[in-house]
Design a protein around this motif. Structure first.
Motif, mmCIF file in Angstrom:
data_model
loop_
_atom_site.group_PDB
_atom_site.id
_atom_site.type_symbol
_atom_site.label_atom_id
_atom_site.label_comp_id
_atom_site.label_asym_id
_atom_site.label_seq_id
_atom_site.Cartn_x
_atom_site.Cartn_y
_atom_site.Cartn_z
ATOM 1 N N SER A 228 73.694 49.450 20.608
ATOM 2 C CA SER A 228 74.706 48.398 20.717
ATOM 3 C C SER A 228 75.963 48.933 21.379
ATOM 4 O O SER A 228 76.623 48.225 22.156
ATOM 5 C CB SER A 228 75.021 47.837 19.334
ATOM 6 N N GLN A 333 70.670 46.149 28.851
ATOM 7 C CA GLN A 333 71.417 44.966 28.414
ATOM 8 C C GLN A 333 72.881 45.053 28.826
ATOM 9 O O GLN A 333 73.512 44.029 29.124
ATOM 10 C CB GLN A 333 71.302 44.797 26.894
ATOM 11 N N VAL A 337 75.320 42.145 31.765
ATOM 12 C CA VAL A 337 76.502 41.369 31.386
ATOM 13 C C VAL A 337 77.119 40.748 32.637
ATOM 14 O O VAL A 337 77.369 41.430 33.634
ATOM 15 C CB VAL A 337 77.527 42.263 30.663
ATOM 16 N N GLU A 342 82.172 36.906 26.201
ATOM 17 C CA GLU A 342 81.127 36.429 25.290
ATOM 18 C C GLU A 342 79.773 37.033 25.637
ATOM 19 O O GLU A 342 78.939 37.286 24.764
ATOM 20 C CB GLU A 342 81.052 34.907 25.342
ATOM 21 N N ALA A 343 79.555 37.287 26.934
ATOM 22 C CA ALA A 343 78.287 37.876 27.360
ATOM 23 C C ALA A 343 78.109 39.280 26.801
ATOM 24 O O ALA A 343 76.975 39.725 26.581
ATOM 25 C CB ALA A 343 78.211 37.908 28.885
ATOM 26 N N GLY A 345 79.021 40.331 23.770
ATOM 27 C CA GLY A 345 78.472 40.175 22.424
ATOM 28 C C GLY A 345 77.022 39.740 22.435
ATOM 29 O O GLY A 345 76.206 40.234 21.645
ATOM 30 N N THR A 346 76.685 38.824 23.345
ATOM 31 C CA THR A 346 75.299 38.347 23.425
ATOM 32 C C THR A 346 74.351 39.470 23.811
ATOM 33 O O THR A 346 73.295 39.663 23.193
ATOM 34 C CB THR A 346 75.200 37.210 24.450
ATOM 35 N N ARG A 347 74.714 40.235 24.823
ATOM 36 C CA ARG A 347 73.853 41.326 25.277
ATOM 37 C C ARG A 347 73.801 42.460 24.262
ATOM 38 O O ARG A 347 72.773 43.135 24.126
ATOM 39 C CB ARG A 347 74.347 41.838 26.625
ATOM 40 N N THR A 348 74.888 42.679 23.545
ATOM 41 C CA THR A 348 74.876 43.709 22.502
ATOM 42 C C THR A 348 73.884 43.341 21.403
ATOM 43 O O THR A 348 73.124 44.188 20.914
ATOM 44 C CB THR A 348 76.286 43.883 21.915
ATOM 45 N N THR A 349 73.880 42.068 21.012
ATOM 46 C CA THR A 349 72.927 41.618 20.006
ATOM 47 C C THR A 349 71.495 41.728 20.517
ATOM 48 O O THR A 349 70.596 42.195 19.795
ATOM 49 C CB THR A 349 73.226 40.159 19.618
ATOM 50 N N ARG A 350 71.257 41.319 21.754
ATOM 51 C CA ARG A 350 69.911 41.388 22.312
ATOM 52 C C ARG A 350 69.434 42.828 22.446
ATOM 53 O O ARG A 350 68.231 43.096 22.346
ATOM 54 C CB ARG A 350 69.872 40.692 23.662
#
Length: 375
Positions: A228, A333, A337, A342-343, A345-350
């Motif tokens: 992450s 991931q 980005v 916001e991207a 956070g989304t890519r970190t989660t994925r």
């Protein structure tokens, strides 16, 4: 004088003229919109005189444009007269943007909607898989060139990543695996006590931690902690155009950002996996010493007897494989980005979620290979 009005059309031969006066704004257009719409196109030429207007806004410009459009559609030539430069520019811009909009049709049924979502998800998954494979291929090429000396190996970055991935994670990994060892020993002892086989608690602790739990839980902790972080760091660099700047000056982002992280993860996950396994065995030994009255020296001797070398080999081989998967997915991931914060956070989660799937698949592959080798 009224806020807005227009004179009745004046006819001179085949030419007609309409004069607007006052404030042609959104607050007043409704007073004359119906009257203008009621005028029937006639003649061969229409002149709209805007010289008496004191103000015009977007709503007024749209009204004039629609009036011109309707008469032109009837085959009548329409011109403006007395307009200011600002009014002409506003009417022209409104006319340019006055275009029909295509609205997405609602799906005919729930089944169609679900099939559409499945299709889009499938296309997205295939595209992501292709993009990831391309990233892995590029990374492998740079890695091979680095190992054979054709590219520079960034030793300082490698050491820094080793510290971040391994040294700084020793505390949390050691604590977690120590507690897991105690829990495994306690649960195993409770169940085996029913059959008078508490002595086999050592077998359970030894084989479960060295073969699976030690490296698996370590990999999960490192994935949540370091993968992450990789995605967030590289994603922030993407948003600030630092990656583009590196490419502009001729520096390879894979060489500077990916290779040190992949090599450091492969090495340090092997080492901290061994450390985590040792801490799990230590926690289990503490429990059997306190609860089962087994001396530490006896516990160590039993571990030597019950743990085959194949278990140690399997755990050791899986560690660098997990490390490469974790680091590669985290970096990938991060490079995906785009747009806004916001991207990130989304890519970190994925990065963490998709690592679980990749790690499961890699475990199955290595298990089949090891079984085929007789281990």
């Amino acid at each position: 004088m009224a806020q807005l009005g227009f004179s009745a059309p004046e006819t001179e031969g085949n030419a007609r003229q309409i004069a607007l006066h006052g404030r042609l704004t959104i607050a007043h257009v409704q007073h004359i919109a119906a009257d203008l719409a009621a005028l029937s196109p006639a003649g061969q030429h229409l002149t709209i005189d805007l010289g008496a207007l004191t103000r015009i806004d977007t709503a007024g410009a749209l009204l004039v444009h629609r009036l011109m459009q309707r008469w032109q559609a009837a085959g009548i030539d329409v011109t403006l007269a007395g307009e200011s430069a600002d009014a002409l520019r506003l009417i022209t811009e409104v006319g340019r943007l006055d275009a029909p909009m295509t609205l997405r049709q609602r799906p005919r049924s729930y089944v169609v909607a679900r099939l559409e979502r499945i299709g889009k998800a499938t296309i997205s998954a295939v595209a992501d898989a292709g993009s990831f494979l391309a990233f892995v291929g590029q990374t492998m090429i740079v890695l091979v060139n680095t190992l054979i000396g054709r590219r520079k190996f960034r030793f300082n970055a490698f050491i820094h990543q080793c510290e971040q991935i391994g040294v700084n994670a020793l505390g949390i990994v050691g604590l977690l695996l120590f507690l897991v060892g105690i829990v495994v020993a306690q649960q195993g002892a409770v169940q085996l006590r029913q059959f008078g086989a508490e002595i086999f608690t050592v077998n359970l602790i030894g084989r479960a931690t060295t073969r699976e739990l030690g490296i698996l839980l370590t990999a999960i902790m490192v994935a949540g902690r370091s993968a992450s972080a990789f995605a967030a760091q590289i994603g922030s660099m993407k948003l600030h155009q630092e990656v583009d700047a590196m490419e502009t000056i001729g520096m390879s982002p894979a060489e500077a950002l990916v290779i040190p992280r992949v090599l450091a993860m492969a090495l340090m996950l092997t080492l901290i996996g061994f450390f985590g396994t040792f801490m799990a065995l230590l926690g289990g030994g503490l429990f059997v010493w306190v609860s089962l009255d087994m001396p530490p020296i006896t516990y160590v001797q039993r571990l030597q007897e019950v743990i085959p070398m194949s278990d140690f080999v399997i755990g050791t081989v899986k560690a660098p494989a997990f490390g490469i998967v974790i680091a590669t997915m985290g970096c990938y991931q991060g490079f995906q980005v785009h747009g806004n914060a916001e991207a990130v956070g989304t890519r970190t989660t994925r990065a963490v979620v998709e690592i679980d799937f990749c790690r499961h698949r890699s475990r199955c592959v290595f298990r089949r290979l090891l079984l085929g080798a007789g281990l």
